[in-house]
Motif scaffolding. Sequence first.
Motif, PDB file in Angstrom:
ATOM      1  N   ALA A   1       0.812  -1.220   0.000  1.00  0.00           N
ATOM      2  CA  ALA A   1       0.000   0.000   0.000  1.00  0.00           C
ATOM      3  C   ALA A   1       0.842   1.264   0.000  1.00  0.00           C
ATOM      4  N   VAL A   2       1.987   1.238   0.704  1.00  0.00           N
ATOM      5  CA  VAL A   2       2.838   2.436   0.779  1.00  0.00           C
ATOM      6  C   VAL A   2       4.077   2.274  -0.095  1.00  0.00           C
TER       7      VAL A   2
ATOM      8  N   THR B   1      11.525  -3.174  10.013  1.00  0.00           N
ATOM      9  CA  THR B   1      12.083  -1.838   9.834  1.00  0.00           C
ATOM     10  C   THR B   1      13.264  -1.889   8.871  1.00  0.00           C
ATOM     11  N   PHE B   2      13.305  -0.904   7.978  1.00  0.00           N
ATOM     12  CA  PHE B   2      14.380  -0.779   7.000  1.00  0.00           C
ATOM     13  C   PHE B   2      15.276   0.387   7.415  1.00  0.00           C
TER      14      PHE B   2
ATOM     15  N   SER C   1      13.755   4.159   8.051  1.00  0.00           N
ATOM     16  CA  SER C   1      13.253   4.894   6.891  1.00  0.00           C
ATOM     17  C   SER C   1      11.822   5.368   7.115  1.00  0.00           C
ATOM     18  N   ALA C   2      11.442   6.355   6.345  1.00  0.00           N
ATOM     19  CA  ALA C   2      10.037   6.739   6.283  1.00  0.00           C
ATOM     20  C   ALA C   2       9.211   5.517   5.895  1.00  0.00           C
ATOM     21  N   TYR C   3       8.054   5.366   6.514  1.00  0.00           N
ATOM     22  CA  TYR C   3       7.079   4.301   6.293  1.00  0.00           C
ATOM     23  C   TYR C   3       7.483   2.962   6.902  1.00  0.00           C
ATOM     24  N   SER C   4       8.665   2.862   7.509  1.00  0.00           N
ATOM     25  CA  SER C   4       9.034   1.616   8.166  1.00  0.00           C
ATOM     26  C   SER C   4       8.110   1.337   9.346  1.00  0.00           C
ATOM     27  N   VAL C   5       7.742   0.076   9.491  1.00  0.00           N
ATOM     28  CA  VAL C   5       6.991  -0.361  10.666  1.00  0.00           C
ATOM     29  C   VAL C   5       7.982  -0.539  11.811  1.00  0.00           C
TER      30      VAL C   5
ATOM     31  N   LYS D   1       1.936  -1.775  19.235  1.00  0.00           N
ATOM     32  CA  LYS D   1       0.822  -1.208  18.490  1.00  0.00           C
ATOM     33  C   LYS D   1       1.122  -1.035  17.004  1.00  0.00           C
ATOM     34  N   ALA D   2       2.290  -1.501  16.552  1.00  0.00           N
ATOM     35  CA  ALA D   2       2.650  -1.472  15.120  1.00  0.00           C
ATOM     36  C   ALA D   2       2.650  -0.059  14.553  1.00  0.00           C
ATOM     37  N   THR D   3       3.237   0.869  15.296  1.00  0.00           N
ATOM     38  CA  THR D   3       3.374   2.227  14.778  1.00  0.00           C
ATOM     39  C   THR D   3       4.381   2.239  13.630  1.00  0.00           C
ATOM     40  N   VAL D   4       4.307   3.299  12.817  1.00  0.00           N
ATOM     41  CA  VAL D   4       5.206   3.428  11.674  1.00  0.00           C
ATOM     42  C   VAL D   4       5.862   4.802  11.701  1.00  0.00           C
ATOM     43  N   SER D   5       6.991   4.900  11.034  1.00  0.00           N
ATOM     44  CA  SER D   5       7.681   6.186  10.898  1.00  0.00           C
ATOM     45  C   SER D   5       6.979   6.985   9.807  1.00  0.00           C
ATOM     46  N   ALA D   6       6.314   8.059  10.218  1.00  0.00           N
ATOM     47  CA  ALA D   6       5.390   8.761   9.328  1.00  0.00           C
ATOM     48  C   ALA D   6       5.954  10.082   8.827  1.00  0.00           C
TER      49      ALA D   6
END
Length: 339
Positions: free
Chosen positions: A40-41, A115-116, A238-242, A247-252
């Motif tokens: 999706a991203v 996470t990347f 990275s941006a968008y990494s989980v 709670k499975a937050t992501v880097s937004a």
Amino acid sequence: MGDAVELEVDGRTVRLSSPGKVFFPERGFTKLDLARYYVAVGPGILRALRNRPTTLERYPDGVGGEWFFQKRAPKGMPDWIPTAHITFPSGRSADEMCPTEQAAVVWAAQYGTLTFHPWPVRATDVDHPDELRIDLDPQPGTDYDDAARAAQELRAVLDEFGGLRGWPKTSGGRGLHVFVPIEPRWTFTQVRRAAIAVGREMERRMPDQVTIKWWKEERGRRIFLDYNQTARDRTIASAYSVRPHPKATVSAPLLWEEVGVAHPADFDLATMPARFAEVGDVHADMDDHAYSLDALLELARRDEHDHGLGDLPYPPEYPKMPGEPKRVQPSRARREQTS
């Protein structure tokens, strides 16, 4: 856990085994949910990773299991995923995964990559960073809102010294990251020197709110600007990494007007796809810019020449670096002096 499934990603077929394996027990998210998230991203995370040597943060059994950083390209990696040869501070080297397609991200998710961690360089020139990355890390007694206030002052500092523009994002935890695309003309040592200059200017402007003290015992209740995240082989999610949070937050990625309004908890594996579908990658234009570090390096020169402010300690795994002060905890150094 279910039979394997196949996902079509930009003309590639990626096989996903055990798609029902639960990776985030608190939320019930599975490996398939993780892979679909990265589909999706896909355009956004590929923009953040494209042509960059990338370390994988892997959780094969989900966030409750054992985990590790994989720096060397995994065995059995498809030949359509290129690699880049990088050298570590120790002098050792490795070939790291270097994504050029969205399918590479989904392939890594199959092996439990949450996470990347891309290097701030491209495969074509692995010794000259093309991003200045600034990590605003809340210390005990501070929180994300404190980091957001510091980020607004950081924005002014960047603009004042060279007309630099930063692109902010949540860390996925309590902190904030600001990335500045730069011309790949400077070494890791020079880029780190520029980051130190930024940190010292931030300390002058916000002495009670920001610090670049390396030793935790000296930081107090302030936001730590981690200048060592610009050292060779130190990477930022990275941006968008989980992130490996229950709670499975992501880097937004954020717009500047969202800094201090949006919070890390707003963005997770479930909510980010909807945001991406609505607004796209808000950092999509990063690669259209490349700024100069000349003004920051001149600030560093003045700090050193006029104020006697030299280098700061490197991370503990680094060999002793030229001009580096003693890598000794201040309280221990005082005990040694009085003993």
